[in-house]
Scaffold this motif. Structure first.
Motif, PDB file in Angstrom:
ATOM      1  N   TYR A  79      -3.567   5.021   3.745  1.00 34.89           N
ATOM      2  CA  TYR A  79      -2.325   5.349   3.033  1.00 34.89           C
ATOM      3  C   TYR A  79      -2.578   6.397   1.950  1.00 34.89           C
ATOM      4  CZ  TYR A  79       0.120   1.488   5.355  1.00 34.89           C
ATOM      5  OH  TYR A  79       0.694   0.654   6.285  1.00 34.89           O
ATOM      6  N   GLU A  80      -3.438   7.376   2.263  1.00 31.43           N
ATOM      7  CA  GLU A  80      -3.700   8.444   1.299  1.00 31.43           C
ATOM      8  C   GLU A  80      -2.518   9.408   1.210  1.00 31.43           C
ATOM      9  OE1 GLU A  80      -7.203  10.189   2.925  1.00 31.43           O
ATOM     10  OE2 GLU A  80      -6.127  11.307   4.477  1.00 31.43           O
ATOM     11  N   TRP A  81      -1.745   9.478   2.265  1.00 34.10           N
ATOM     12  CA  TRP A  81      -0.455  10.168   2.246  1.00 34.10           C
ATOM     13  C   TRP A  81       0.503   9.400   3.152  1.00 34.10           C
ATOM     14  CZ3 TRP A  81       1.426  11.526   6.944  1.00 34.10           C
ATOM     15  CH2 TRP A  81       0.521  11.800   7.977  1.00 34.10           C
ATOM     16  N   GLN A 139       1.275   6.256  -7.259  1.00 31.76           N
ATOM     17  CA  GLN A 139       0.109   7.031  -7.685  1.00 31.76           C
ATOM     18  C   GLN A 139       0.275   8.508  -7.387  1.00 31.76           C
ATOM     19  OE1 GLN A 139      -3.923   5.934  -6.649  1.00 31.76           O
ATOM     20  NE2 GLN A 139      -3.317   3.817  -6.308  1.00 31.76           N
ATOM     21  N   GLY A 140       1.236   8.824  -6.539  1.00 26.34           N
ATOM     22  CA  GLY A 140       1.334  10.142  -5.934  1.00 26.34           C
ATOM     23  C   GLY A 140       1.437  11.291  -6.920  1.00 26.34           C
ATOM     24  N   PHE A 199       1.709  12.093  -1.457  1.00 27.67           N
ATOM     25  CA  PHE A 199       0.256  12.003  -1.324  1.00 27.67           C
ATOM     26  C   PHE A 199      -0.412  11.694  -2.660  1.00 27.67           C
ATOM     27  CE2 PHE A 199       1.786  16.330  -1.783  1.00 27.67           C
ATOM     28  CZ  PHE A 199       1.048  16.832  -2.847  1.00 27.67           C
ATOM     29  N   LYS A 200      -1.557  11.038  -2.549  1.00 27.50           N
ATOM     30  CA  LYS A 200      -2.333  10.719  -3.737  1.00 27.50           C
ATOM     31  C   LYS A 200      -3.032  11.977  -4.263  1.00 27.50           C
ATOM     32  CE  LYS A 200      -3.237   5.897  -2.391  1.00 27.50           C
ATOM     33  NZ  LYS A 200      -4.274   4.907  -2.056  1.00 27.50           N
ATOM     34  N   ARG A 237       0.834  -1.204   0.000  1.00 34.40           N
ATOM     35  CA  ARG A 237       0.000   0.000   0.000  1.00 34.40           C
ATOM     36  C   ARG A 237       0.868   1.254   0.000  1.00 34.40           C
ATOM     37  NH1 ARG A 237      -4.405  -0.483   4.614  1.00 34.40           N
ATOM     38  NH2 ARG A 237      -5.452   1.137   3.391  1.00 34.40           N
ATOM     39  N   TRP A 238       2.008   1.165   0.660  1.00 37.07           N
ATOM     40  CA  TRP A 238       2.947   2.286   0.669  1.00 37.07           C
ATOM     41  C   TRP A 238       3.402   2.598  -0.759  1.00 37.07           C
ATOM     42  CZ3 TRP A 238       5.253   5.255   4.637  1.00 37.07           C
ATOM     43  CH2 TRP A 238       6.324   6.057   4.223  1.00 37.07           C
ATOM     44  N   CYS A 297       0.817   4.202  -2.915  1.00 35.63           N
ATOM     45  CA  CYS A 297       0.674   5.638  -2.668  1.00 35.63           C
ATOM     46  C   CYS A 297       1.778   6.417  -3.366  1.00 35.63           C
ATOM     47  CB  CYS A 297       0.702   5.924  -1.166  1.00 35.63           C
ATOM     48  SG  CYS A 297       0.635   7.695  -0.761  1.00 35.63           S
ATOM     49  N   THR A 352       5.305  11.931  -6.857  1.00 38.49           N
ATOM     50  CA  THR A 352       6.083  10.704  -6.733  1.00 38.49           C
ATOM     51  C   THR A 352       7.566  10.925  -6.997  1.00 38.49           C
ATOM     52  OG1 THR A 352       6.287   8.420  -7.514  1.00 38.49           O
ATOM     53  CG2 THR A 352       5.640  10.070  -9.145  1.00 38.49           C
TER      54      THR A 352
END
Length: 310
Positions: free
Chosen positions: A54-56, A26-27, A84-85, A19-20, A23, A30
Motif C-alpha cells: 500500500y505504498e500508493w 501519510q500521503g 502515495f507515501k 492500510r489504505w 497511505c 493527501t
C-alpha cells in the motif's frame, strides 16, 4: 526514491481499509475524498489498484451500463487519482496501461499531484481550478494580501451588524445549498445529497466538521459554510449565501471570519474551485493561489456507444 512496478487490483471487500487510510493520511498528496469513510458513501462499489505494501493507492469509482464498466467522478469528490507515501515513485505509465485495458471509458478527476506526462497520453485532459490559502501565517499577514475590492467589501459588510456563529446543524447547510444551487447542478442527484449527509454525519460524530454561519441582527440566516477538516486541509464543501446575504456582503464576512479563526495554524484552506469566472475572481481576491487538478476523459467505446459519450 522507492520505485516499484507492482500493481494489484482489489475488489472492495479485499481492500485492507486500515492500510489504505494509513497511505492516504501519510500521503504526500493527501486529500479527504480518498479516505475510506468518504469513498464508502459516495461510491459504494469502489474498487482499487494498489502498489506493494500500500505504498500508493488508486480508488476506482466504477459503474456498469449496457454491460460496459466505466470510471466516473462521484459528486462531492473534487479530486481522486493516485495517492502515495513520501519517497515513493508511482508507476503511472503502467497504471494508465492497466486502466486502458480494463475500462473503455473514463471521465474522472486526478489530483493536483498527477504527473505532467498525463497530458501527453491518449486521453483528453484539461485543468480544473482549485484555490487554496496557507493559513499558517498570522491573520494580519494573510489579510495584507487581500485585494482592494475585497477590503472595500469587508468594510461595507461590517456596517450591517453581522454575527459569526458556530453551528452543528449541517442538514440546514445542505438544504440551503440545494435550495440555491441545486438547479445549477442537474447532474447531482438526490442520492448524492443523501450520501453527502451520511458523510457529514460521520464528520460531525468524529469532530472533523466545521460548520459556520452568519446571522443578521434579526437572527436571520445570511450565509453558511460547511467544511471538513482532516488535520491538514479545511475543505469548503458547501458555501451558500441567501439573497439578503448577497446584498450585505455576508459571504465576504463569513470567509474572512473563517480565515481569522484558523490563521496561525498549519492548515490549508481549500476553497474547492472554481472554473466559473465570477467565483474564481472572488477567491483570488482573498490572495488565494490556484492549485489545479486534472480532468481526464478517455473514450474507447465501440460504435455506436461512443457517440453517446463524446
Amino acid at each position: 526514491m522507492q520505485t516499484s512496478s507492482f500493481i494489484q487490483f482489489l475488489k472492495n471487500k479485499e481492500i485492507d481499509k486500515s492500510r489504505w487510510d494509513d497511505c492516504i493520511m501519510q500521503g504526500a498528496n493527501t486529500l479527504i475524498y480518498a479516505r475510506t469513510f468518504y469513498l464508502n458513501h459516495i461510491s459504494t462499489d469502489w474498487n482499487a489498484l494498489v502498489g506493494a505494501n500500500y505504498e500508493w493507492v488508486l480508488p476506482l469509482t466504477n459503474r456498469k451500463k449496457y454491460g460496459v464498466s466505466y470510471l466516473y467522478q462521484p459528486a462531492f469528490a473534487q479530486q481522486l487519482g493516485v495517492f502515495f507515501k513520501p519517497g515513493v515513485t508511482v508507476p503511472y505509465k503502467a497504471i494508465f496501461d492497466y486502466l486502458q485495458q480494463h475500462y473503455k471509458f473514463w471521465e474522472i478527476n486526478w489530483n493536483y499531484a498527477a504527473p505532467t506526462e498525463l497530458t501527453d497520453s491518449p486521453h483528453q485532459v484539461d485543468f480544473g481550478n482549485n484555490f487554496i490559502i496557507d493559513l499558517s501565517a498570522s491573520y494580519e499577514t494573510i489579510a495584507a494580501n487581500y485585494h482592494n475590492d475585497l477590503v472595500k467589501n469587508l468594510k461595507r459588510s461590517n456596517r450591517f451588524r453581522h454575527f459569526y456563529k458556530t453551528t452543528h446543524e449541517f442538514n440546514k447547510s445542505i438544504e440551503l445549498y440545494k435550495q440555491y444551487y441545486g438547479k445549477r447542478m442537474p447532474h447531482v442527484k438526490e442520492t448524492d445529497y443523501h450520501n453527502f449527509c451520511q458523510i457529514s454525519a460521520y464528520a460531525a460524530e468524529n469532530e472533523i466538521m466545521v460548520c459556520r454561519e452568519v446571522l443578521n441582527e434579526n437572527n436571520e440566516l445570511m450565509a453558511t459554510a460547511l467544511l471538513l477538516f482532516d488535520g491538514k486541509r479545511l475543505y469548503n464543501l458547501m458555501n451558500t449565501t441567501t439573497e439578503a446575504g448577497r446584498i450585505t456582503g455576508a459571504n465576504h464576512f463569513l470567509l474572512n471570519a473563517i480565515i481569522e479563526e484558523f490563521s496561525g495554524k498549519k492548515v490549508i484552506l481549500d476553497f474547492e474551485g472554481s472554473d466559473l469566472q465570477g467565483v474564481k475572481n472572488f477567491y483570488e481576491k482573498f490572495g488565494a493561489v490556484n492549485q489545479p487538478y486534472f480532468r481526464v476523459k478517455y473514450n474507447c467505446l465501440p460504435w455506436p456507444l461512443k457517440l453517446f459519450k463524446r
